[in-house]
Every structure is written in C-alpha cells, then in structure tokens.
Design a protein around this motif. Sequence first.
Motif, PDB file in Angstrom:
ATOM      1  N   PHE A  97       0.837  -1.194   0.000  1.00 19.27           N
ATOM      2  CA  PHE A  97       0.000   0.000   0.000  1.00 19.27           C
ATOM      3  C   PHE A  97       0.878   1.252   0.000  1.00 19.27           C
ATOM      4  CE2 PHE A  97       0.300  -1.714   4.336  1.00 19.27           C
ATOM      5  CZ  PHE A  97       0.889  -0.662   5.028  1.00 19.27           C
ATOM      6  N   PRO A  98       0.401   2.326  -0.608  1.00 17.00           N
ATOM      7  CA  PRO A  98       1.186   3.566  -0.644  1.00 17.00           C
ATOM      8  C   PRO A  98       1.310   4.205   0.742  1.00 17.00           C
ATOM      9  CG  PRO A  98      -0.504   3.539  -2.356  1.00 17.00           C
ATOM     10  CD  PRO A  98      -0.815   2.406  -1.426  1.00 17.00           C
ATOM     11  N   ILE A  99       2.445   4.850   0.955  1.00 16.71           N
ATOM     12  CA  ILE A  99       2.722   5.602   2.177  1.00 16.71           C
ATOM     13  C   ILE A  99       3.193   6.984   1.743  1.00 16.71           C
ATOM     14  CG2 ILE A  99       4.200   5.788   4.221  1.00 16.71           C
ATOM     15  CD1 ILE A  99       4.426   2.704   4.142  1.00 16.71           C
ATOM     16  N   ALA A 100       2.650   8.029   2.366  1.00 17.21           N
ATOM     17  CA  ALA A 100       3.006   9.386   1.947  1.00 17.21           C
ATOM     18  C   ALA A 100       3.146  10.295   3.152  1.00 17.21           C
ATOM     19  CB  ALA A 100       1.958   9.945   0.995  1.00 17.21           C
ATOM     20  N   LEU A 101       3.914  11.373   2.960  1.00 17.09           N
ATOM     21  CA  LEU A 101       4.053  12.424   3.964  1.00 17.09           C
ATOM     22  C   LEU A 101       3.349  13.690   3.496  1.00 17.09           C
ATOM     23  CD1 LEU A 101       7.825  12.211   5.032  1.00 17.09           C
ATOM     24  CD2 LEU A 101       5.837  11.267   6.230  1.00 17.09           C
ATOM     25  N   LEU A 102       2.772  14.389   4.463  1.00 13.99           N
ATOM     26  CA  LEU A 102       2.259  15.737   4.248  1.00 13.99           C
ATOM     27  C   LEU A 102       3.139  16.701   5.025  1.00 13.99           C
ATOM     28  CD1 LEU A 102      -1.620  15.407   4.719  1.00 13.99           C
ATOM     29  CD2 LEU A 102      -0.404  15.772   2.563  1.00 13.99           C
ATOM     30  N   GLY A 103       3.599  17.753   4.364  1.00 11.85           N
ATOM     31  CA  GLY A 103       4.408  18.754   5.054  1.00 11.85           C
ATOM     32  C   GLY A 103       5.691  18.212   5.630  1.00 11.85           C
ATOM     33  N   GLY A 104       6.123  17.049   5.192  1.00  7.84           N
ATOM     34  CA  GLY A 104       7.399  16.480   5.608  1.00  7.84           C
ATOM     35  C   GLY A 104       7.370  15.691   6.902  1.00  7.84           C
ATOM     36  N   ASP A 105       6.259  15.744   7.671  1.00 10.39           N
ATOM     37  CA  ASP A 105       6.297  15.066   8.970  1.00 10.39           C
ATOM     38  C   ASP A 105       4.977  14.448   9.426  1.00 10.39           C
ATOM     39  OD1 ASP A 105       4.991  17.432   9.429  1.00 10.39           O
ATOM     40  OD2 ASP A 105       6.291  18.128  11.045  1.00 10.39           O
ATOM     41  N   VAL A 106       3.965  14.438   8.571  1.00  8.59           N
ATOM     42  CA  VAL A 106       2.714  13.754   8.890  1.00  8.59           C
ATOM     43  C   VAL A 106       2.556  12.603   7.903  1.00  8.59           C
ATOM     44  CG1 VAL A 106       0.199  13.909   8.818  1.00  8.59           C
ATOM     45  CG2 VAL A 106       1.524  15.671   9.982  1.00  8.59           C
ATOM     46  N   GLU A 107       2.594  11.386   8.430  1.00  8.98           N
ATOM     47  CA  GLU A 107       2.543  10.212   7.551  1.00  8.98           C
ATOM     48  C   GLU A 107       1.129   9.651   7.450  1.00  8.98           C
ATOM     49  OE1 GLU A 107       5.651   7.111   7.694  1.00  8.98           O
ATOM     50  OE2 GLU A 107       4.013   5.688   8.021  1.00  8.98           O
ATOM     51  N   ILE A 108       0.750   9.286   6.223  1.00 12.83           N
ATOM     52  CA  ILE A 108      -0.529   8.645   5.947  1.00 12.83           C
ATOM     53  C   ILE A 108      -0.254   7.291   5.309  1.00 12.83           C
ATOM     54  CG2 ILE A 108      -2.730   8.806   4.737  1.00 12.83           C
ATOM     55  CD1 ILE A 108      -2.279  11.835   4.594  1.00 12.83           C
ATOM     56  N   GLN A 109      -0.931   6.271   5.809  1.00 11.22           N
ATOM     57  CA  GLN A 109      -0.831   4.928   5.218  1.00 11.22           C
ATOM     58  C   GLN A 109      -2.122   4.640   4.457  1.00 11.22           C
ATOM     59  OE1 GLN A 109      -0.523   4.478   9.079  1.00 11.22           O
ATOM     60  NE2 GLN A 109       1.449   5.495   8.870  1.00 11.22           N
ATOM     61  N   PHE A 110      -2.029   4.519   3.147  1.00  3.54           N
ATOM     62  CA  PHE A 110      -3.204   4.306   2.291  1.00  3.54           C
ATOM     63  C   PHE A 110      -3.481   2.806   2.152  1.00  3.54           C
ATOM     64  CE2 PHE A 110      -1.788   8.561   1.152  1.00  3.54           C
ATOM     65  CZ  PHE A 110      -2.978   9.251   0.993  1.00  3.54           C
ATOM     66  N   LEU A 111      -3.975   2.214   3.228  1.00  6.08           N
ATOM     67  CA  LEU A 111      -4.084   0.760   3.318  1.00  6.08           C
ATOM     68  C   LEU A 111      -4.928   0.139   2.210  1.00  6.08           C
ATOM     69  CD1 LEU A 111      -4.637   0.178   7.144  1.00  6.08           C
ATOM     70  CD2 LEU A 111      -2.502   0.090   5.859  1.00  6.08           C
ATOM     71  N   HIS A 112      -5.975   0.810   1.801  1.00  7.29           N
ATOM     72  CA  HIS A 112      -6.927   0.205   0.864  1.00  7.29           C
ATOM     73  C   HIS A 112      -6.771   0.733  -0.557  1.00  7.29           C
ATOM     74  CE1 HIS A 112      -8.776  -1.890   4.172  1.00  7.29           C
ATOM     75  NE2 HIS A 112      -8.845  -0.758   4.842  1.00  7.29           N
ATOM     76  N   TYR A 113      -5.567   1.205  -0.876  1.00  7.02           N
ATOM     77  CA  TYR A 113      -5.269   1.673  -2.231  1.00  7.02           C
ATOM     78  C   TYR A 113      -4.139   0.824  -2.805  1.00  7.02           C
ATOM     79  CZ  TYR A 113      -8.075   5.678  -0.850  1.00  7.02           C
ATOM     80  OH  TYR A 113      -9.105   6.473  -0.414  1.00  7.02           O
ATOM     81  N   HIS A 114      -4.176   0.647  -4.110  1.00  3.73           N
ATOM     82  CA  HIS A 114      -3.218  -0.256  -4.751  1.00  3.73           C
ATOM     83  C   HIS A 114      -2.086   0.463  -5.473  1.00  3.73           C
ATOM     84  CE1 HIS A 114      -6.559  -3.009  -3.998  1.00  3.73           C
ATOM     85  NE2 HIS A 114      -5.693  -3.991  -4.145  1.00  3.73           N
ATOM     86  N   SER A 115      -2.171   1.787  -5.582  1.00  2.00           N
ATOM     87  CA  SER A 115      -1.108   2.506  -6.280  1.00  2.00           C
ATOM     88  C   SER A 115      -1.036   3.940  -5.769  1.00  2.00           C
ATOM     89  CB  SER A 115      -1.355   2.522  -7.792  1.00  2.00           C
ATOM     90  OG  SER A 115      -2.483   3.329  -8.102  1.00  2.00           O
ATOM     91  N   GLU A 116       0.090   4.571  -5.984  1.00  2.00           N
ATOM     92  CA  GLU A 116       0.239   5.977  -5.623  1.00  2.00           C
ATOM     93  C   GLU A 116      -0.707   6.844  -6.443  1.00  2.00           C
ATOM     94  OE1 GLU A 116       4.335   7.033  -6.049  1.00  2.00           O
ATOM     95  OE2 GLU A 116       5.025   5.576  -4.536  1.00  2.00           O
ATOM     96  N   GLU A 117      -0.903   6.484  -7.706  1.00  2.00           N
ATOM     97  CA  GLU A 117      -1.770   7.272  -8.570  1.00  2.00           C
ATOM     98  C   GLU A 117      -3.218   7.265  -8.052  1.00  2.00           C
ATOM     99  OE1 GLU A 117       1.881   6.288 -10.453  1.00  2.00           O
ATOM    100  OE2 GLU A 117       0.366   4.944  -9.610  1.00  2.00           O
TER     101      GLU A 117
END
Length: 225
Positions: A97-117
């Motif tokens: 699953f994709p993992i992303a940061l907002l503002g450099g220090d808030v992490e979101i784990q997109f558990l139910h998504y299959h791609s960054e797009e």
Amino acid sequence: MSYFLDKRRQKLGRILDRRRLKNKDFTLFSNDCWGAEVYKHLGLPFNTPFIGLMLSAPCYLKLLSKPQYYLAQPLAFQAQSLYQNINELQERWAHRFPIALLGGDVEIQFLHYHSEEEARAKWTRRVQRINWDNIFIKFDGSKDYATPELVKTFDALPMPRLTLLSEPQADISSAVVVPRYTIDGMQQFERVLPHFDLVGWLNGGSIYATTGVQVYNKLLFPVIG
C-alpha cells in the motif's frame, strides 16, 4: 434466524438515522476506516479525504494542530514508513500500500489503495470537498501509539470531537468506551454505534445518548459477530 433479523433491524436503523439527520454537508476527520463507515451508514458522499487510510496517533494529532496547513500540502510518497510496525504490516498485507508524507512530517498509510496514482487522485478530489465550516473529528485513543497525553490534547481541540477508548480515562469529555474493543476501524463502528448518539452529535448535540436514544440504539443496532 436471529442473524437475518438483526440485519433487518440494522437496515431499518440506517433508514431512520438518515431521516433523523439534518446536517448532511459535514466533513469528518478520522484516523482510520471508522469515518468511511459513518458516510456509508448515512448514505452520504465521502466529503473527506480520510477514507481507506490510517494515521498513527502522533501524526494525526500533529495534522489536527494545523489542519488547513497540512491538507494544503502535496502528498510525498515514501518507500518506507516512519514506524517500524507499519513496515512490518506492509510485508504481510495483501498488497503493498502507498505511504506518503504531508508537510514532511505527517505520515498517511493508504491501506486500501493499490497505487500511488489511485491514492493521490482520490485524496486530492476529496480534499477539495472539505467543508471547513462544518468539521467533526474522531480519534481512536487506544491504538497506533496513542497515549493518555495525546488523548488529552485531542479532547482540548475546538471542533466537535469523539474519542473512542478501550477503557475509561479520567476527565475526557469526548470519550466513549467501546465494548468488545477492536483495532479494526470498520468493526469498531458497528461496536460503538449502539453506545453513543451519532446522529445527535452530527446534528450539533451531544455524543451521549438520552434514555430514548439508548433504547432506540439497543433495538436497531445489535452488534453482529
């Protein structure tokens, strides 16, 4: 037989809740999949980006400290999580699953998504739907690095708020203790629904159910499984 009767009672409860709800254009922030279940229960579009994803408690509270700032930042996808348990979860999940940061220090784990797009497209579209004049916030204060101090910080925030806990914590005005507590956000919604006034809260009232609502909840929202 009782399973099918319970499902019918739940269906009737959803119909009645949708009729009771007056405030239909709200945005709910949630640190897990619990929030999506609210919109499904009420038959409303996802007017929030917090769908199909999770945030660990420290990151969620950081986002809530400056929500308009963080939600204006672009997603920056990362190969690894800041949290070791998330990296371990990634290895045993059904898909990466994709993992992303907002503002450099808030992490979101997109558990139910299959791609960054996919994650970026749905996140961006739903951020644009946020009603900043009608925000509700929910926090599960008993998992994902939550601490009593973070629960207190959440409870002091100015938005209408709901804190779910596995056991009581003193002096938390927004707390609901969940019987048969679970870390699964979707199951958690079903388990807590009989124990607070979801529609009353969204209509601008208290999370705590009156005697009448308690009876209504008990009859219409049996916990199945």
